[in-house]
Enzyme design. Structure first.
Site, PDB file in Angstrom:
ATOM      1  N   ASP A  16       0.847  -1.208   0.000  1.00 17.67           N
ATOM      2  CA  ASP A  16       0.000   0.000   0.000  1.00 17.67           C
ATOM      3  C   ASP A  16       0.878   1.252   0.000  1.00 17.67           C
ATOM      4  O   ASP A  16       0.564   2.253  -0.647  1.00 17.67           O
ATOM      5  CB  ASP A  16      -0.878  -0.011   1.268  1.00 17.67           C
ATOM      6  N   CYS A 240      -4.088   5.209  -2.316  1.00 20.32           N
ATOM      7  CA  CYS A 240      -4.686   4.293  -3.282  1.00 20.32           C
ATOM      8  C   CYS A 240      -4.782   4.983  -4.641  1.00 20.32           C
ATOM      9  O   CYS A 240      -5.283   6.095  -4.727  1.00 20.32           O
ATOM     10  CB  CYS A 240      -6.066   3.844  -2.815  1.00 20.32           C
TER      11      CYS A 240
HETATM   12  C1  LIG Z   1      -8.690  -6.614 -10.761  1.00 22.14           C
HETATM   13  C2  LIG Z   1      -8.265  -6.291 -12.172  1.00 22.14           C
HETATM   14  C3  LIG Z   1      -7.141  -7.209 -12.617  1.00 22.14           C
HETATM   15  C4  LIG Z   1      -9.461  -6.513 -13.085  1.00 22.14           C
HETATM   16  O1  LIG Z   1      -9.206  -5.909 -14.325  1.00 22.14           O
HETATM   17  P1  LIG Z   1     -10.069  -6.221 -15.594  1.00 22.14           P
HETATM   18  O2  LIG Z   1      -9.583  -5.333 -16.696  1.00 22.14           O
HETATM   19  O3  LIG Z   1     -11.516  -6.159 -15.278  1.00 22.14           O
HETATM   20  O4  LIG Z   1      -9.655  -7.733 -15.814  1.00 22.14           O
HETATM   21  P2  LIG Z   1      -9.694  -8.695 -17.033  1.00 22.14           P
HETATM   22  O5  LIG Z   1      -9.864 -10.062 -16.445  1.00 22.14           O
HETATM   23  O6  LIG Z   1     -10.680  -8.224 -18.082  1.00 22.14           O
HETATM   24  O7  LIG Z   1      -8.198  -8.568 -17.630  1.00 22.14           O
HETATM   25  C5  LIG Z   1      -7.719  -7.419 -18.276  1.00 22.14           C
HETATM   26  C6  LIG Z   1      -6.208  -7.514 -18.420  1.00 22.14           C
HETATM   27  O8  LIG Z   1      -5.603  -7.577 -17.119  1.00 22.14           O
HETATM   28  C7  LIG Z   1      -4.859  -8.793 -16.975  1.00 22.14           C
HETATM   29  N1  LIG Z   1      -5.038  -9.286 -15.616  1.00 22.14           N
HETATM   30  C8  LIG Z   1      -6.172  -9.645 -15.005  1.00 22.14           C
HETATM   31  N2  LIG Z   1      -5.920 -10.015 -13.753  1.00 22.14           N
HETATM   32  C9  LIG Z   1      -4.596  -9.913 -13.568  1.00 22.14           C
HETATM   33  C10 LIG Z   1      -3.744 -10.151 -12.463  1.00 22.14           C
HETATM   34  N3  LIG Z   1      -4.221 -10.603 -11.293  1.00 22.14           N
HETATM   35  N4  LIG Z   1      -2.432  -9.924 -12.616  1.00 22.14           N
HETATM   36  C11 LIG Z   1      -1.932  -9.466 -13.789  1.00 22.14           C
HETATM   37  N5  LIG Z   1      -2.694  -9.204 -14.859  1.00 22.14           N
HETATM   38  C12 LIG Z   1      -4.017  -9.433 -14.743  1.00 22.14           C
HETATM   39  C13 LIG Z   1      -5.468  -9.726 -18.013  1.00 22.14           C
HETATM   40  O9  LIG Z   1      -4.559 -10.742 -18.368  1.00 22.14           O
HETATM   41  C14 LIG Z   1      -5.757  -8.779 -19.142  1.00 22.14           C
HETATM   42  O10 LIG Z   1      -4.530  -8.456 -19.780  1.00 22.14           O
HETATM   43  P3  LIG Z   1      -4.485  -8.042 -21.349  1.00 22.14           P
HETATM   44  O11 LIG Z   1      -5.124  -9.192 -22.046  1.00 22.14           O
HETATM   45  O12 LIG Z   1      -5.285  -6.777 -21.469  1.00 22.14           O
HETATM   46  O13 LIG Z   1      -3.022  -7.857 -21.580  1.00 22.14           O
HETATM   47  C15 LIG Z   1      -7.838  -4.816 -12.296  1.00 22.14           C
HETATM   48  O14 LIG Z   1      -8.948  -4.010 -12.064  1.00 22.14           O
HETATM   49  C16 LIG Z   1      -6.714  -4.434 -11.378  1.00 22.14           C
HETATM   50  O15 LIG Z   1      -5.602  -4.938 -11.478  1.00 22.14           O
HETATM   51  N6  LIG Z   1      -6.980  -3.492 -10.454  1.00 22.14           N
HETATM   52  C17 LIG Z   1      -5.960  -3.017  -9.544  1.00 22.14           C
HETATM   53  C18 LIG Z   1      -6.615  -2.643  -8.257  1.00 22.14           C
HETATM   54  C19 LIG Z   1      -5.571  -2.287  -7.216  1.00 22.14           C
HETATM   55  O16 LIG Z   1      -4.525  -2.893  -7.135  1.00 22.14           O
HETATM   56  N7  LIG Z   1      -5.899  -1.283  -6.395  1.00 22.14           N
HETATM   57  C20 LIG Z   1      -5.063  -0.900  -5.304  1.00 22.14           C
HETATM   58  C21 LIG Z   1      -5.099  -1.918  -4.193  1.00 22.14           C
HETATM   59  S1  LIG Z   1      -6.591  -1.853  -3.231  1.00 22.14           S
HETATM   60  C22 LIG Z   1      -6.233  -0.704  -2.022  1.00 22.14           C
HETATM   61  O17 LIG Z   1      -5.209  -0.083  -2.068  1.00 22.14           O
HETATM   62  C23 LIG Z   1      -7.180  -0.583  -0.883  1.00 22.14           C
HETATM   63  C24 LIG Z   1      -6.686  -1.339   0.376  1.00 22.14           C
HETATM   64  C25 LIG Z   1      -6.644  -2.852   0.147  1.00 22.14           C
HETATM   65  O18 LIG Z   1      -5.372  -0.939   0.731  1.00 22.14           O
HETATM   66  C26 LIG Z   1      -7.634  -1.066   1.576  1.00 22.14           C
HETATM   67  C27 LIG Z   1      -8.018   0.400   1.744  1.00 22.14           C
HETATM   68  O19 LIG Z   1      -7.142   1.247   2.081  1.00 22.14           O
HETATM   69  O20 LIG Z   1      -9.190   0.685   1.476  1.00 22.14           O
END
Ligand SMILES: CC(C)(COP(=O)([O-])OP(=O)([O-])OC[C@H]1O[C@@H](n2cnc3c(N)ncnc32)[C@H](O)[C@@H]1OP(=O)([O-])[O-])[C@@H](O)C(=O)NCCC(=O)NCCSC(=O)C[C@@](C)(O)CC(=O)[O-]
Length: 299
Positions: A16, A240
Site C-alpha cells: 500500500d 490508493c
Molecule cells: C482486478 C483487475 C485485474 C481486473 O481488471 P479487468 O480489466 O476487469 O480484468 P480482465 O480479467 O478483463 O483482464 C484485463 C487484463 O488484465 C490482466 N489481468 C487480469 N488479472 C490480472 C492479475 N491478477 N495480474 C496481472 N494481470 C491481470 C489480463 O490478463 C488482461 O490483460 P491483457 O489481455 O489486457 O493484456 C484490475 O482491475 C486491477 O488490477 N486493479 C488493480 C486494483 C488495485 O490494485 N488497487 C489498489 C489496491 S486496493 C487498495 O489499495 C485498498 C486497500 C486494500 O489498501 C484497503 C483500503 O485502504 O481501502
C-alpha cells in the site's frame, strides 16, 4: 471493552505504501525494505500485489519481489490477489498468505477492480476455494468503510454486509479500510460495532489512512472496542491509485509509539522501525510522515 494486551501490526508499506509512487522503485529497494521491516520485528508484511501491471505499474515486479524475499522464521509475507490469475501467479512464487479486496461502495469497486460489489464477491469465491486447496490463508479487505471518494457517506450496515460475506466465504480475518481517511473516532467506533455483530472482534483489523490526521484517534477508539490487529505503513507511506487525494496509511512508528504508551505489546523495536522509515523515505525521495520517526531522528 478493555484494550487488548497485545496487538499484531500488519505492515503494508511495501504494498500500500509504494503502490501509488509515480517513479519506478527498483526491486532491490523493495526487498531491502521488506528485510529491514522483518529485522525491526514486524511479523506480518504485505509484500506485493498480483494485480494488472496496466492498472498498478508500481507492483509489476510482484514475482521478483515475492521470490526475492529472504524469508525470516515467524514472519508472514503476503500479497494481494484480486482474482484467480493473481492467485495462481502468487502460488507459483511460494506465497504463504494472500488477500482479496472488496469495497463497501459500488462506485469505488468499479473504479478499483472494474466490477460491482456482488461481482467481486463472485470472483473471490474461486480464489478462496483454490487457496484452501493450496493451504494458503486468505485475508479479506473492505475499502471505504468510513467514506467513499465517489459516494461520500457509507452506511455501517453496508460495511457489515460486505465484511460478513468475506468472512462467511472463508477469509480468516477482515481488514476494514478507511481508504480516504475521512473517518472520525465516533464513526469508527459505530462502524466496528456494526461489523462485530456478525464477526468476532478478534477476526477484525483496522486499516486507517491519515488524510485528515484522524487515524491515531480512530485507532484508539477501535482499540477500546477490542480490535487487536492494525494495518499500518512505515513512515506513513502510501495512498490508493483509485482514491484521488487519499494520503498514506497511519505510520507504523506512530502506532508503535501509541501502543508502547498504552502498555500494549507489539513485539516491535521502535528505533529500528524509525530508522527504516528514515531510510526508505530518503531512498525514494519522500517526506517522512511519521511524527514519531521524525522526532526520534532529531534526538
Ligand atoms: C482486478 C483487475 C485485474 C481486473 O481488471 P479487468 O480489466 O476487469 O480484468 P480482465 O480479467 O478483463 O483482464 C484485463 C487484463 O488484465 C490482466 N489481468 C487480469 N488479472 C490480472 C492479475 N491478477 N495480474 C496481472 N494481470 C491481470 C489480463 O490478463 C488482461 O490483460 P491483457 O489481455 O489486457 O493484456 C484490475 O482491475 C486491477 O488490477 N486493479 C488493480 C486494483 C488495485 O490494485 N488497487 C489498489 C489496491 S486496493 C487498495 O489499495 C485498498 C486497500 C486494500 O489498501 C484497503 C483500503 O485502504 O481501502
Amino acid at each position: 471493552m478493555a484494550f487488548p494486551q497485545t496487538v499484531r501490526l500488519v505492515e503494508v508499506g511495501p504494498r500500500d505504501g509504494l503502490q501509488n509512487e509515480p517513479e519506478p522503485i527498483n526491486t532491490a529497494t523493495k526487498l531491502e525494505l521488506i528485510e529491514r521491516l522483518g529485522a525491526a520485528g514486524l511479523s506480518y508484511i504485505e509484500a506485493a500485489s498480483f494485480v494488472s501491471p496496466k492498472w498498478v505499474p508500481q507492483m509489476a515486479d510482484h514475482r521478483e519481489v515475492m521470490q526475492g524475499i529472504r524469508r525470516r522464521e515467524g514472519v508472514t509475507y503476503s500479497a494481494l490477489t484480486p482474482n484467480l490469475k493473481g492467485l495462481e501467479a502468487a502460488l507459483e512464487c511460494g506465497v504463504e498468505e494472500v488477500a482479496v479486496f472488496g469495497a463497501a461502495s459500488e462506485a469505488f469497486s468499479q473504479k478499483n477492480i472494474n466490477c460491482s460489489v456482488a461481482e467481486s464477491l463472485d470472483r473471490f469465491a474461486p480464489v478462496l476455494e483454490r487457496a484452501r486447496e493450496a493451504n494458503v490463508r486468505v485475508r479479506g479487505y473492505v475499502s471505504c468503510v468510513l467514506g467513499c471518494p465517489y459516494e461520500g457517506e457509507i452506511a455501517p450496515a453496508k460495511v457489515a454486509e460486505v465484511a460478513k460475506a468475506l468472512y462467511d466465504m472463508g477469509c480468516y480475518e477482515v481488514s476494514l479500510g478507511d481508504t480516504i481517511g475521512t473517518g472520525t473516532p465516533l464513526k469508527a467506533k459505530r462502524m466496528i460495532e456494526a461489523v462485530a455483530r456478525d464477526i468476532p472482534m478478534d477476526k477484525l483489523a483496522a486499516h486507517f489512512h491519515d488524510t485528515y490526521g484522524q487515524a491515531l484517534a480512530n485507532l484508539y477508539a477501535v482499540l477500546e472496542e477490542g480490535v487487536a490487529v492494525i494495518d499500518s505503513s512505515v513512515a506513513g507511506l502510501g495512498g490508493c491509485p483509485y482514491a484521488k487525494g487519499a494520503s498514506g496509511n497511519v505510520a507504523s512508528e506512530d502506532v508503535v509509539y501509541l501502543l508502547d504508551g498504552l502498555g500494549i505489546e507489539s513485539g516491535i523495536d521502535l528505533n529500528a522501525l524509525a530508522a527504516t522509515g528514515t531510510w526508505i523515505t530518503q531512498a525514494i525521495g519522500r517526506p517522512n510522515r511519521s511524527k514519531a520517526s521524525v522526532a526520534l531522528a532529531a534526538k
